[in-house]
Write a protein that holds these residues in place. Structure first.
Motif, PDB file in Angstrom:
ATOM      1  N   TYR A   4      -1.793  -3.252  -4.231  1.00  0.00           N
ATOM      2  CA  TYR A   4      -1.268  -4.332  -3.390  1.00  0.00           C
ATOM      3  C   TYR A   4      -0.263  -3.848  -2.346  1.00  0.00           C
ATOM      4  O   TYR A   4      -0.355  -4.195  -1.169  1.00  0.00           O
ATOM      5  N   GLN A   5       0.709  -3.043  -2.769  1.00  0.00           N
ATOM      6  CA  GLN A   5       1.737  -2.601  -1.825  1.00  0.00           C
ATOM      7  C   GLN A   5       1.153  -1.734  -0.717  1.00  0.00           C
ATOM      8  O   GLN A   5       1.496  -1.898   0.458  1.00  0.00           O
ATOM      9  N   ASN A   6       0.264  -0.798  -1.082  1.00  0.00           N
ATOM     10  CA  ASN A   6      -0.370   0.043  -0.065  1.00  0.00           C
ATOM     11  C   ASN A   6      -1.187  -0.789   0.909  1.00  0.00           C
ATOM     12  O   ASN A   6      -1.160  -0.559   2.131  1.00  0.00           O
ATOM     13  N   VAL A   7      -1.918  -1.756   0.362  1.00  0.00           N
ATOM     14  CA  VAL A   7      -2.746  -2.622   1.199  1.00  0.00           C
ATOM     15  C   VAL A   7      -1.868  -3.469   2.113  1.00  0.00           C
ATOM     16  O   VAL A   7      -2.155  -3.639   3.302  1.00  0.00           O
ATOM     17  N   ARG A   8      -0.772  -3.983   1.582  1.00  0.00           N
ATOM     18  CA  ARG A   8       0.137  -4.799   2.391  1.00  0.00           C
ATOM     19  C   ARG A   8       0.736  -3.977   3.527  1.00  0.00           C
ATOM     20  O   ARG A   8       0.819  -4.441   4.669  1.00  0.00           O
ATOM     21  N   ASP A   9       1.140  -2.751   3.218  1.00  0.00           N
ATOM     22  CA  ASP A   9       1.730  -1.877   4.236  1.00  0.00           C
ATOM     23  C   ASP A   9       0.731  -1.511   5.329  1.00  0.00           C
ATOM     24  O   ASP A   9       1.131  -1.178   6.449  1.00  0.00           O
ATOM     25  N   SER A  10      -0.555  -1.570   5.025  1.00  0.00           N
ATOM     26  CA  SER A  10      -1.585  -1.183   5.994  1.00  0.00           C
ATOM     27  C   SER A  10      -1.869  -2.275   7.023  1.00  0.00           C
ATOM     28  O   SER A  10      -2.620  -2.051   7.971  1.00  0.00           O
ATOM     29  N   GLY A  11      -1.270  -3.461   6.850  1.00  0.00           N
ATOM     30  CA  GLY A  11      -1.517  -4.555   7.780  1.00  0.00           C
ATOM     31  C   GLY A  11      -2.626  -5.489   7.362  1.00  0.00           C
ATOM     32  O   GLY A  11      -3.069  -6.334   8.150  1.00  0.00           O
ATOM     33  N   TYR A  12      -3.077  -5.386   6.124  1.00  0.00           N
ATOM     34  CA  TYR A  12      -4.153  -6.237   5.607  1.00  0.00           C
ATOM     35  C   TYR A  12      -3.859  -7.714   5.838  1.00  0.00           C
ATOM     36  O   TYR A  12      -4.720  -8.475   6.277  1.00  0.00           O
ATOM     37  N   PHE A  13      -2.637  -8.139   5.520  1.00  0.00           N
ATOM     38  CA  PHE A  13      -2.319  -9.558   5.504  1.00  0.00           C
ATOM     39  C   PHE A  13      -1.887 -10.107   6.862  1.00  0.00           C
ATOM     40  O   PHE A  13      -1.894 -11.317   7.071  1.00  0.00           O
ATOM     41  N   ASN A  14      -1.513  -9.233   7.779  1.00  0.00           N
ATOM     42  CA  ASN A  14      -0.941  -9.687   9.049  1.00  0.00           C
ATOM     43  C   ASN A  14      -1.945 -10.376   9.962  1.00  0.00           C
ATOM     44  O   ASN A  14      -1.590 -11.272  10.727  1.00  0.00           O
ATOM     45  N   MET A  15      -3.193  -9.914   9.926  1.00  0.00           N
ATOM     46  CA  MET A  15      -4.170 -10.335  10.917  1.00  0.00           C
ATOM     47  C   MET A  15      -5.460 -10.815  10.247  1.00  0.00           C
ATOM     48  O   MET A  15      -5.724 -10.505   9.085  1.00  0.00           O
TER      49      MET A  15
END
Length: 355
Positions: free
Chosen positions: A158-169
């Motif tokens: 989850y944290q790695n995915v969140r840091d990658s911009g998954y949730f932003n766009m």
């Protein structure tokens, strides 16, 4: 060229269009220039007052894979939902009307979706952002290696995915259309401008059986000060931030309960608080200091922001962010606003020195 006609294309590209005559060709051409030809492009003209609608019609005459829909101005969420309902592809994806795809991104993502039988394939993106003082900032968001998400590792990654911009766009991925048909995962139409992507992605994260996060930048996002809606103020953004925070709060609770993860809400909530304060700095915001105080007081009363006093979690925050939270918890709204305005000016000067 693949003739789509009435048959189902492999992927439907949904592009809301609103007063983007100056930049529309960049976005449309980036779809037409894809290495994969089995697509349809849905141009949803959301009541444009410039030449955008006519340009859309001209594109449709040139290429049978392009379909145009004209409607009264309804906002981004209703427009995207219209595109979803009109789409025919096995997969869906989105592109803003002033952005660009890299030429092979549709081929890459569709191939991975088929290979892994994935419901979602996300990819990295590049951002070009400009400011009224002439400052230009660029950044990339992407995972470091290809990641396959399943029910077993959703919390672990989850944290790695969140840091990658998954949730932003929303436009940094393709989505199996059955997700929308079976799960009714449409955009929240009460959100008019901003944070609708966060709300959607927080809600969808635990739904697919398999997702692939691609270690490849396939999209260029332009945040033009004169054109981008993300630079403009709208009162609805305040409620949207609170809604986005609520969806992530519920997601974190689900991950903690289901996987016994230890994600801390206080740190996340502080991010949303700072996002909220930044809204007052956007062009077109005419709120007085008193009105801004009233907004923060209202936010403080929302359930998702009401209990942020865990000393253990606060201790993990950087000093500046801890000060934001302390002032917020103690209802020192005037001090919080003064601090935020100084903070954002400092960030701008810091970025300008890096230029």
């Amino acid at each position: 060229m693949v003739e789509v006609g009435n048959r189902e294309p492999l992927i439907s590209v949904i592009m809301p269009v609103y007063n983007s005559a100056e930049f529309l060709h960049l976005a449309v051409d980036s779809v037409k220039n894809q290495t994969m030809e089995d697509w349809e492009l849905l141009l949803i003209d959301d009541g444009s007052s410039d030449e955008s609608g006519k340009l859309c019609d001209a594109y449709a005459k040139e290429d049978p894979r392009i379909r145009v829909f004209h409607q009264e101005n309804s906002g981004i969420t209703k427009t995207r939902n219209r595109g979803i309902k009109e789409s025919r592809g096995k997969y869906l994806t989105f592109i803003d009307n002033d952005d660009e795809y890299l030429p092979d991104i549709l081929e890459r993502t569709c191939s991975l979706a088929e290979q892994y039988e994935a419901d979602i394939v996300k990819f990295g993106y590049h951002v070009d952002e400009d400011y009224p003082n002439g400052l230009k900032v660029t950044r990339d968001s992407c995972v470091k290696k290809l990641t396959v998400l399943t029910e077993e590792n959703l919390a672990e990654e989850y944290q790695n995915v969140r840091d990658s911009g998954y949730f932003n766009m929303i436009w940094n991925g393709i989505y199996r259309r059955s997700l929308f048909e079976n799960e009714k995962l449409l955009f929240d139409e009460s959100v008019i401008m901003g944070y609708e992507d966060w709300i959607f992605n927080n809600n969808i994260y635990t739904v697919p059986a398999t997702q692939v996060i691609l270690d490849y930048i396939g999209y260029i996002h332009y945040q033009r000060y004169s054109h981008s809606t993300s630079k403009k103020f709208h009162p609805n953004q305040i409620e949207a931030v609170v809604k986005a925070a609520g969806t992530e709060y519920r997601l974190i609770r689900k991950l903690n309960d289901r996987y016994h993860a230890g994600f801390q809400w206080t740190q996340r909530a502080t991010d949303y608080l700072i996002d909220l304060l930044s809204i007052f700095e956007r062009q077109g915001c005419t709120y007085s200091f008193r009105q801004e105080r009233a907004v923060i007081k209202w936010v403080r009363g929302r359930k998702v922001f009401a209990q942020l006093t865990d000393r253990g979690e606060m201790g993990a925050l950087p000093k500046q962010r801890k000060l934001f939270l302390v002032l917020f918890n103690r209802r020192c709204y005037t001090g919080l606003l003064i601090l935020s305005k100084v903070y954002f000016k400092y960030i701008m000067r810091k970025q300008k020195r890096k230029k």
